[in-house]
Design an enzyme around this catalytic site. Sequence first.
Site, PDB file in Angstrom:
ATOM      1  CD  GLU A 289      -0.649  -4.082 -15.114  1.00 32.47           C
ATOM      2  OE1 GLU A 289      -0.258  -3.050 -14.532  1.00 32.47           O
ATOM      3  OE2 GLU A 289      -1.124  -5.058 -14.498  1.00 32.47           O
ATOM      4  CD  GLU A 311      -3.599  -2.770  -8.670  1.00 31.50           C
ATOM      5  OE1 GLU A 311      -4.085  -3.336  -9.683  1.00 31.50           O
ATOM      6  OE2 GLU A 311      -2.462  -2.278  -8.675  1.00 31.50           O
TER       7      GLU A 311
END
Length: 815
Positions: A289, A311
């Site tokens: 994250e 991602e």
Amino acid sequence: MPALTVEEARTRAAALTVSSYEIAFDLTTGPETFRAVSTIRFEARDERSFVDVKPQELTKVTLNGANLDVKSLEDGRLQLEGLQGENVLVVDAVMKYSADGEGLQRSVDAGDGRVYLYGMSSLESAPRYFACFDQPDLKAPYTMTVKCPEDWIVLGNGAATQTRPGEWELKQTPPLSTYFVTLVAGPFHLIKSEHDGIPLGLACRQSLKEHLEKDKEDLFGVTAQAFDEYHRLFGYRYPFGEYHQVFVPDFNLGAMENPGCVTFADSLVFRSAVTDAERSLRARIVVHEMAHMWFGDAVTMKWWNDLWLNESFAEYMANRVAHDVTDHKGHWTDFAFVRKWWGLQADQRRSTHPVAADSIKDARQSLDDFDGISYAKGAAVLKQLAAYLGDEVFLKGVNAHIDAHEFGNADLHEFIAKLTEAGAVELPNWSAQWLRTAGLDTISAERTATGIRLRRSTPQAHPADRPHKLTVGAYDESGRLTSFPVLLDRDSVDIELDPTAAVIVPDAADDTWAKIRLDATSLANLPAVLPQIADSTTRGVIWNSIRDAVADAELDPRQALAILLEAIKHEDSDIAVGSLLRWLDDRLLGAYLPQDPYRAQAAAALTKRLAETPAGSSLQLAITRAVVATTDDAKLLQGWLDGTGVPSGLQVDTDFRWSLVLRLVRLGVYGKAEVDAALANDQSTEGVAQAARCLAATADGKEAAWQRIMTDATVGVNELFAIAEGFWDPAQTELTAPYVDRYFTEIAHTGEIRSGMAVAMTVVRIFPKYAVDEAVIERADALIADETVAPSIRRTTADHTDDLRRAIAVRRTFG
């Protein structure tokens, strides 16, 4: 409601520039709804556009001081007419709290009755709690005010200040995409710290505070180590002010990278003993994250087809940085055994897609590509690209990309351009082969009279000419390695390795993305040699090859089971044990092989290994969980519950007790009374979900569980997923047979009562995966073809149907 298309997004982005959002929330209006007033300042180059909002009631809307007709709201869109160069839009709405983990989620802690809220804006969710121009390339700064109960705290993307009891202001943020916006409010337990001038925070429910306090040094330590490394790698400091990490209930993913206020599933606050693998996973999620703060948040894709780059980059960097600088181990082992296996399966289903898809899908369809290809395959490709270019060129290009597009948007073409400027060559061709083409090659090794011939084959459905830079490993009977680096850029390459080696492993270092096949001699020698191979990542490559060969009906599942049971005697990685036992439970037994007599064989091997495993070790916990999941020895499990015969070093703590109860329910020894008694001893939110899982596994609880899954829009996602996970059992096929047909007639309704990721993730858990039957395939195909059914339900059903087809082929081939 229609989803936003790329054409609509491009038209609106060309017409509008958003200057700022000011959002006022009133969270004191009751348990069902709240008030949100959005003031949006924007420039317009067209007289018409629309704003996104999905309210319970649209109270009032003004545009440049003039009232708009609130009744003109249709399908979540409010048309805007007569726009001027400079505009002020004020949308006053009553919004509904959500229960599916998107929008503004409201959860009540079952243990103490406290209420917790958090905002989840990703992919179409933002308009469920504030009005906005909901697309990634219309960024703007945000300011918020919040009215809430006086004993609550508030956190968000900007630093929060309490101005008076029950009232908060959040500092204006840098420009953000709508899908990053969050609001956290409730009586959270907040722990503060600081690192390198960055204010840090950890927060959770009050009922979890002792567990978060216990792990705060670990979490703050990983955060600090990752910040230092990212600052070193990127030469660009974290740009979003404070950095809070909030563990929230009913979260339907692992985490969400909201700048300044990352939200995590609060199952990552460990209330019971966990394995080293689970702690390593949590650390990697934290680092993942954080990578988004640079790649995704500071620089964001223009449209959802480039979500993979966010991602994939975070996935690659998380493994790399966690491996290089944190105290946790096994990151690349986990990538090989767990993440890559997830992606390899996804890349072989009918829903496979290029890593970088064309921008033809709408926002909702793009959500379906949030899969193992976007994460694991993309990360594997970026890992190989970084190795091919070298760190100097790779990081120079990445850093130039961040500098050039700070707080803006960029696409794949612009990323490739910056890498090219940094010194990379022939990247357009590399991109075309690796990113723009779906599917994966198969790499195998053939023994010749003088060496090894490495072969590459490409699937006919997805032709490509992908170069593979990898290492071939040759292992003797003792597991000693001789390796050879190879660039496989044609159909076959001859290499100088001993053809009499016991085991030959193409891609032994797990450097590329391909199906790996072992030759017959290597497979025959594996039971003896595999335990001697020291590198756990190589063992992951081998196991992915075995699992994939079984799924392709090329390897007898009985042979695979024999290799597994021999390997488990020696496997020292809790990551490997966990991954292999999930495969055993999920596919090998029940789908490819019948339960009897093979489950008993697995239980015997695991029980024997448990007796030889070091007391109190992470491996002991992993093996014990596997014993619980496979054994039929109810007396053993009941004894452990009572504290009798518990292996030395094993903690029979709260979550472990629930696993024992669940297994005893599945064995038919326990029923509702015993589950209720267990719940009486654990009346926490987690206990409620555990009890729901157990009740769904009982014979008498099936119908009630089914009704909650299919009809109850109010059940929180943690409990919803637990119910679905408890429902199917390959030992209950007669009991659950009526529900197989009911799945195909009733699952479509869940797309009407839930939204976003929760829809597909429910299908993942409640699809009748053990119903290996041609008739089920026919029912599934009919559902998949029904365009009135939500696309995410059809897509996920299709994926599981592909798995069933492969299981049928395995049974047909091997009996």
